[in-house]
Design a protein around this motif. Sequence first.
Motif, PDB file in Angstrom:
ATOM      1  N   VAL A  56      45.613  34.787  38.049  1.00  0.00           N
ATOM      2  CA  VAL A  56      44.993  35.172  36.779  1.00  0.00           C
ATOM      3  C   VAL A  56      45.030  36.692  36.700  1.00  0.00           C
ATOM      4  O   VAL A  56      44.379  37.384  37.489  1.00  0.00           O
ATOM      5  CB  VAL A  56      43.537  34.673  36.682  1.00  0.00           C
ATOM      6  CG1 VAL A  56      42.918  35.106  35.349  1.00  0.00           C
ATOM      7  CG2 VAL A  56      43.478  33.153  36.833  1.00  0.00           C
ATOM      8  N   GLY A  57      45.810  37.230  35.772  1.00  0.00           N
ATOM      9  CA  GLY A  57      45.924  38.678  35.633  1.00  0.00           C
ATOM     10  C   GLY A  57      44.615  39.307  35.184  1.00  0.00           C
ATOM     11  O   GLY A  57      43.762  38.643  34.577  1.00  0.00           O
ATOM     12  N   THR A  58      44.468  40.584  35.473  1.00  0.00           N
ATOM     13  CA  THR A  58      43.197  41.240  35.176  1.00  0.00           C
ATOM     14  C   THR A  58      42.871  41.236  33.683  1.00  0.00           C
ATOM     15  O   THR A  58      41.698  41.258  33.313  1.00  0.00           O
ATOM     16  CB  THR A  58      43.195  42.688  35.699  1.00  0.00           C
ATOM     17  OG1 THR A  58      44.355  43.368  35.194  1.00  0.00           O
ATOM     18  CG2 THR A  58      43.203  42.720  37.209  1.00  0.00           C
ATOM     19  N   ARG A  59      43.863  41.178  32.824  1.00  0.00           N
ATOM     20  CA  ARG A  59      43.574  41.170  31.390  1.00  0.00           C
ATOM     21  C   ARG A  59      42.857  39.889  30.976  1.00  0.00           C
ATOM     22  O   ARG A  59      42.239  39.834  29.904  1.00  0.00           O
ATOM     23  CB  ARG A  59      44.857  41.343  30.574  1.00  0.00           C
ATOM     24  CG  ARG A  59      45.872  40.229  30.741  1.00  0.00           C
ATOM     25  CD  ARG A  59      47.047  40.396  29.766  1.00  0.00           C
ATOM     26  NE  ARG A  59      47.720  41.655  29.982  1.00  0.00           N
ATOM     27  CZ  ARG A  59      48.734  41.840  30.810  1.00  0.00           C
ATOM     28  NH1 ARG A  59      49.170  40.810  31.550  1.00  0.00           N
ATOM     29  NH2 ARG A  59      49.314  43.012  30.947  1.00  0.00           N
ATOM     30  N   SER A  71      47.781  43.588  40.156  1.00  0.00           N
ATOM     31  CA  SER A  71      46.750  42.949  40.980  1.00  0.00           C
ATOM     32  C   SER A  71      47.293  41.742  41.734  1.00  0.00           C
ATOM     33  O   SER A  71      46.542  41.021  42.387  1.00  0.00           O
ATOM     34  CB  SER A  71      45.573  42.513  40.095  1.00  0.00           C
ATOM     35  OG  SER A  71      45.971  41.486  39.199  1.00  0.00           O
ATOM     36  N   TYR A  72      48.607  41.553  41.680  1.00  0.00           N
ATOM     37  CA  TYR A  72      49.229  40.388  42.314  1.00  0.00           C
ATOM     38  C   TYR A  72      49.145  40.523  43.826  1.00  0.00           C
ATOM     39  O   TYR A  72      49.715  41.446  44.413  1.00  0.00           O
ATOM     40  CB  TYR A  72      50.689  40.297  41.849  1.00  0.00           C
ATOM     41  CG  TYR A  72      51.436  39.067  42.288  1.00  0.00           C
ATOM     42  CD1 TYR A  72      51.145  37.825  41.737  1.00  0.00           C
ATOM     43  CD2 TYR A  72      52.440  39.143  43.243  1.00  0.00           C
ATOM     44  CE1 TYR A  72      51.842  36.692  42.119  1.00  0.00           C
ATOM     45  CE2 TYR A  72      53.143  38.020  43.634  1.00  0.00           C
ATOM     46  CZ  TYR A  72      52.840  36.791  43.071  1.00  0.00           C
ATOM     47  OH  TYR A  72      53.532  35.675  43.464  1.00  0.00           O
ATOM     48  N   TRP A  73      48.422  39.602  44.491  1.00  0.00           N
ATOM     49  CA  TRP A  73      48.143  39.712  45.923  1.00  0.00           C
ATOM     50  C   TRP A  73      47.609  41.113  46.250  1.00  0.00           C
ATOM     51  O   TRP A  73      47.974  41.718  47.251  1.00  0.00           O
ATOM     52  CB  TRP A  73      49.380  39.403  46.780  1.00  0.00           C
ATOM     53  CG  TRP A  73      49.758  37.957  46.802  1.00  0.00           C
ATOM     54  CD1 TRP A  73      50.786  37.372  46.130  1.00  0.00           C
ATOM     55  CD2 TRP A  73      49.108  36.900  47.525  1.00  0.00           C
ATOM     56  NE1 TRP A  73      50.817  36.026  46.384  1.00  0.00           N
ATOM     57  CE2 TRP A  73      49.804  35.707  47.250  1.00  0.00           C
ATOM     58  CE3 TRP A  73      48.011  36.847  48.394  1.00  0.00           C
ATOM     59  CZ2 TRP A  73      49.424  34.471  47.799  1.00  0.00           C
ATOM     60  CZ3 TRP A  73      47.637  35.621  48.944  1.00  0.00           C
ATOM     61  CH2 TRP A  73      48.350  34.458  48.655  1.00  0.00           C
ATOM     62  N   PRO A 103      32.830  49.432  32.449  1.00  0.00           N
ATOM     63  CA  PRO A 103      32.418  48.638  31.287  1.00  0.00           C
ATOM     64  C   PRO A 103      33.424  48.636  30.146  1.00  0.00           C
ATOM     65  O   PRO A 103      33.356  47.771  29.268  1.00  0.00           O
ATOM     66  CB  PRO A 103      31.095  49.283  30.863  1.00  0.00           C
ATOM     67  CG  PRO A 103      31.119  50.654  31.440  1.00  0.00           C
ATOM     68  CD  PRO A 103      31.924  50.560  32.695  1.00  0.00           C
ATOM     69  N   GLU A 104      34.363  49.580  30.135  1.00  0.00           N
ATOM     70  CA  GLU A 104      35.395  49.558  29.097  1.00  0.00           C
ATOM     71  C   GLU A 104      36.452  48.498  29.387  1.00  0.00           C
ATOM     72  O   GLU A 104      37.156  48.043  28.486  1.00  0.00           O
ATOM     73  CB  GLU A 104      36.053  50.932  28.980  1.00  0.00           C
ATOM     74  CG  GLU A 104      35.121  52.010  28.442  1.00  0.00           C
ATOM     75  CD  GLU A 104      35.855  53.309  28.183  1.00  0.00           C
ATOM     76  OE1 GLU A 104      37.086  53.261  27.952  1.00  0.00           O
ATOM     77  OE2 GLU A 104      35.214  54.366  28.210  1.00  0.00           O
ATOM     78  N   THR A 105      36.546  48.110  30.664  1.00  0.00           N
ATOM     79  CA  THR A 105      37.553  47.123  31.057  1.00  0.00           C
ATOM     80  C   THR A 105      36.964  45.727  31.193  1.00  0.00           C
ATOM     81  O   THR A 105      37.579  44.738  30.781  1.00  0.00           O
ATOM     82  CB  THR A 105      38.205  47.538  32.385  1.00  0.00           C
ATOM     83  OG1 THR A 105      38.773  48.844  32.246  1.00  0.00           O
ATOM     84  CG2 THR A 105      39.289  46.562  32.797  1.00  0.00           C
TER      85      THR A 105
END
Length: 365
Positions: free
Chosen positions: A240-243, A13-15, A172-174
């Motif tokens: 901020v990473g998606t996790r 998800s970076y840029w 919704p699982e993520t």
Amino acid sequence: MRIAFYGSSLLSSYWNGAATYYRGMLRDLAARGHSIVFYEPDAFGRQQHRDIEPPPWAEVRVYDATEGALRAVMAEAARADVVVKASGVGVFDDELIAGVMAAARPEAIRIFWDVDAPATLAEIQPAPDHALRRALPSLDFVLTYGGGPPVVAAYEALGARRCIPIYNALDPETHHPVPPDPRFAADLSFLANRLPDREARVEAFFLDAAARLPERSFLLGGNGWDGKPMSPNVRRIGHVGTRDHNAFNTSSLAVLNVARDSMASVGYSPATRVFEAAGAGACLITDAWVGLDLFLRDGEEALVARDGAEVAEHLRALTPARARAIGEAARRRVLEGHTYARRGAEVDALLRREAAAIAAQGARA
């Protein structure tokens, strides 16, 4: 069906704000029996900033950003039943739209999937010889992740046979509620990369509100904000990473959404962050744009502001109890009507109807 999908990046998800959308859509399509190969270039440092490893529901082919590697991956479109070129790959976009559609078999379904329709239209409308504009009449679909009636009308005026919005949504699982994380504690948090057509609205809605409320804490995530003047009560934390998005959204009193200039002017364009925040049960404060009520109700499932002064007013009046009530209502709304399972069902039905129609025509004989 075998789907060859040429996009910016599934792994990072970076840029790359489309990552959440790609993951939600393609994961659901895979669950419906489709076989997916996602082609992404090794570019813009994304492979060095992966959020996820290659998933079990899609094969990911990372290719060098060179003409030789490009020719090889374009040729693989001939193996697919569905060939998708997404907008904003960032390298060889013109070559890709022409090359993968030329390589596709006659009976293959051809799709341009636009993840930033206002920007794409602004680029191609004044350019009759643009590669995408030349390709439009030969495509089966233009799918967009936003834009509504204005975008549909604009694409059809340029020669697209069918333009259908497939809006952002929630997986919704993520994205779901998690305990607050002290790293992301604030009264108002905002997550977005610094882009030219967003910056003025960030100044108006976020930085102005922070300046009006020096006693409150503000958190800014995303790339590119170093060096930007802002009041001392704004804390910058970079990418901020998606996790970490769930914790980011659950750790502040409220979360801000600010559309880019083009998205706001066109309307009907909820960002992925809207659904991520709602899925986490966050209280969302959002700028106003046409079509918002299709997704969230003002005052019940989100708080709508027209400038930084109204953002500050909302924040002054907001109690933790009301913030929780708004966030819970938003979560119920998106779970009921705006999940990637619903969006995937739309796309799956489109693909199956189109495949049957092509078969009935004898592979476009």
